[in-house]
Write a protein that holds these residues in place. Sequence first.
Motif, mmCIF file in Angstrom:
data_model
loop_
_atom_site.group_PDB
_atom_site.id
_atom_site.type_symbol
_atom_site.label_atom_id
_atom_site.label_comp_id
_atom_site.label_asym_id
_atom_site.label_seq_id
_atom_site.Cartn_x
_atom_site.Cartn_y
_atom_site.Cartn_z
ATOM 1 N N LEU A 383 0.817 -1.215 0.000
ATOM 2 C CA LEU A 383 0.000 0.000 0.000
ATOM 3 C C LEU A 383 0.847 1.258 0.000
ATOM 4 C CD1 LEU A 383 -2.888 1.280 0.339
ATOM 5 C CD2 LEU A 383 -2.424 1.246 2.807
ATOM 6 N N ASN A 384 1.866 1.288 0.849
ATOM 7 C CA ASN A 384 2.556 2.546 1.121
ATOM 8 C C ASN A 384 3.932 2.696 0.487
ATOM 9 O OD1 ASN A 384 0.462 3.533 2.773
ATOM 10 N ND2 ASN A 384 1.226 2.369 4.530
ATOM 11 N N SER A 385 4.485 1.637 -0.104
ATOM 12 C CA SER A 385 5.804 1.772 -0.710
ATOM 13 C C SER A 385 5.711 2.568 -1.994
ATOM 14 C CB SER A 385 6.389 0.387 -0.998
ATOM 15 O OG SER A 385 5.712 -0.209 -2.086
ATOM 16 N N ASP A 386 6.876 3.044 -2.453
ATOM 17 C CA ASP A 386 6.888 3.816 -3.698
ATOM 18 C C ASP A 386 7.217 2.932 -4.902
ATOM 19 O OD1 ASP A 386 9.512 3.276 -3.159
ATOM 20 O OD2 ASP A 386 10.208 5.357 -3.190
ATOM 21 N N MET A 387 6.892 1.643 -4.811
ATOM 22 C CA MET A 387 7.050 0.768 -5.971
ATOM 23 C C MET A 387 6.127 1.232 -7.096
ATOM 24 S SD MET A 387 6.741 -2.985 -4.185
ATOM 25 C CE MET A 387 7.540 -3.373 -2.630
ATOM 26 N N THR A 388 6.536 0.974 -8.333
ATOM 27 C CA THR A 388 5.666 1.286 -9.456
ATOM 28 C C THR A 388 4.470 0.348 -9.437
ATOM 29 O OG1 THR A 388 6.704 -0.270 -10.989
ATOM 30 C CG2 THR A 388 7.689 1.931 -10.822
ATOM 31 N N PRO A 389 3.358 0.711 -10.101
ATOM 32 C CA PRO A 389 2.200 -0.195 -10.156
ATOM 33 C C PRO A 389 2.555 -1.571 -10.703
ATOM 34 C CG PRO A 389 1.590 1.981 -10.916
ATOM 35 C CD PRO A 389 3.072 2.014 -10.728
ATOM 36 N N GLU A 390 3.393 -1.604 -11.738
ATOM 37 C CA GLU A 390 3.777 -2.893 -12.311
ATOM 38 C C GLU A 390 4.510 -3.761 -11.297
ATOM 39 O OE1 GLU A 390 3.006 -0.217 -15.712
ATOM 40 O OE2 GLU A 390 4.137 -0.029 -13.847
ATOM 41 N N ILE A 391 5.376 -3.149 -10.499
ATOM 42 C CA ILE A 391 6.156 -3.925 -9.529
ATOM 43 C C ILE A 391 5.282 -4.356 -8.361
ATOM 44 C CG2 ILE A 391 8.042 -3.749 -7.864
ATOM 45 C CD1 ILE A 391 9.598 -2.168 -9.907
#
Length: 639
Positions: A383-391
């Motif tokens: 929810l809160n990480s700055d991962m990209t949507p794909e990741i």
Amino acid sequence: ETLKCEDRSLDGCSKGALEAFLGLHPHRKRDRCSVLAKHLGSAASDDATTQAKAAPVIDTRFDVNTPIPEGSENIVVDGKRITDGVLLTAQDDGFAFRNLRKVTSIDTLKQLVDDGLDPSTPAFYAAAVLPGHPDIRNKETRVQLVADRNRLDTEGVGHVGWMDTCLAYGKQGASSNVVIPMVLPPIKGKEELPRISNVVLLVHPDDAERISHEHVRKNPRFNLAFGDSIIGTMDNKLWKEHRSHMNPAMDVIGALADVFPLSVEISEQYAAKLHPMAGTVVNIHEHLMATAMVQLQKALFGMTDEFTDKYNGPLRQLYTGENGNPKRGDMSKYLADLLKQINARGDTFVSTEQRAEQLAATGGITGTGEGNPVRGPLGEVLLNSDMTPEIKFANAQLLSFAGHDTTGNTMTFLVWELSKRPDLQKRMHDEVDALFAELAHEGRSMQYRDCHKLPFLTRCTMETLRLWPAVPWGSHRQLEHDDWVTGPDGEKVWLKAGTPYMPVNWVRHRNPDLWGPDVNEFNPDREFEPAEIWNGKPFAAWNPSSKRFSPFTYSPRSCFGMNFAHMEIRTVLAHLFRDFRFVNSSINPPSSDYLGVTKFGTLGPADNVRPPDVRPGDKPGTGVASKKLGCYVHVELRR
């Protein structure tokens, strides 16, 4: 035509069917399919274009009750559309058509580029310095070897073939590093088709640990199916970012200690589910896999009972290939729903920072599992990480499988081994009885600190992980720079950067030169090295490994869910052995020739009751049968 393409018999397929094979959408990089059609001499048509343009979009921020449209392929995460068609559909196609796909034909393999025949490649050089098939540089021989390997993998006994290969070609027995030709998936964005390459089976104890510590970059084996997830990414920098995001979710004195009460609650519930079955023969594998899936969905993802009940059975059946009517898109729709639920339940998660503030305010004791529990530490990360949507999507995909499958299989093997040994099971009963007597005296349930009071369970767990490694292949990696390994006569030989290698667990874990003549017997009292069993401690939070032992592969790129797996094994099995006695059923395969079966790359128990899955061959009589997963024990009630 799509099914033909899915089984990689590509001759005569239309351009649209080729698009379906690769999981690509016509609106992006359609030139790839043009290249394929030209390369394979296929007729070019646009039969898939109209349908793909009409594909609906799923927004994971929709209301929880919004139905997910059938046939959806495009998914929106955090308001952004995922357009990586390969990422979205590679697994979907594999699951939906697993038992319909034909075994890859010789003619199809002949069309692939083989860099093991190119003198300029690291793969070619590896075959020059390490042992392998004597005719490994012959094109026809290589294709046949790959076909044979594919059939073993399809049958589910590829792990057994690795040991046979080392013994057949090497001079150092099961410690022989050898080279085999294998198919590697295409590198996304760089290659159009799979290719044949040479892969080093790295099994010498002086090499596997050292090389794995230093060379952590993955080869393309998992990148196609798992994208740039924590296990699939070939980018070391991105992998380190993944670990920094996810490590707090596996913090043993934080998140895991706080979800421990929920893990205990689930263990109690699933032990109770077995009570009505006492006195009967039960497929204990099915029970333990269901338990592991609930542990994952509720304790780690923070999902509701409603969500968990909806997906537990169908999702596991999809992974094992036993879903009677799978559809392309089933996996993506589950993942879209998971991410949607995580977004919708965001205010129920407690972040690591919030937890620290709560403990400081209340004077709570870190690591007891008491107080305000954290629900869904992995859900909070997604929810809160700055991962990209794909990741985020790729990691949710990976964790949904790896977060339950490996642990469920390990628990099954452990129960099965003890079901054959009443003397060892008696020791297990004595240990858990002592623990629960203490808990009853103190008027409390099991807590995280009680994991340290189960030393025999720890020995049984480590021996199970040795004899039945959940990930028998270890890892799929490549050398990041030139380095040396042990050659055919014990000398140092150099391999070039880019050489694919596998630090195979199965071979080292069953090497009689490393473990002794009882290597194929279950013996929890064997003499483990200190590093293999936490220096004699019953429970710890570091990776147990040595030159000969690496069930969670080697650090630093080891299994990041290891701590939760160890915790779950203790909560689930302590409650089961408290309540039940298990007796091996005669319907299981004989122990003497029983070596398990690999499904989707992980090792599980082979079902000797239900009919096997059969994949057709390209010609009559050339199909391959693969046993289903299952293990049967007679359940006797103790209390």
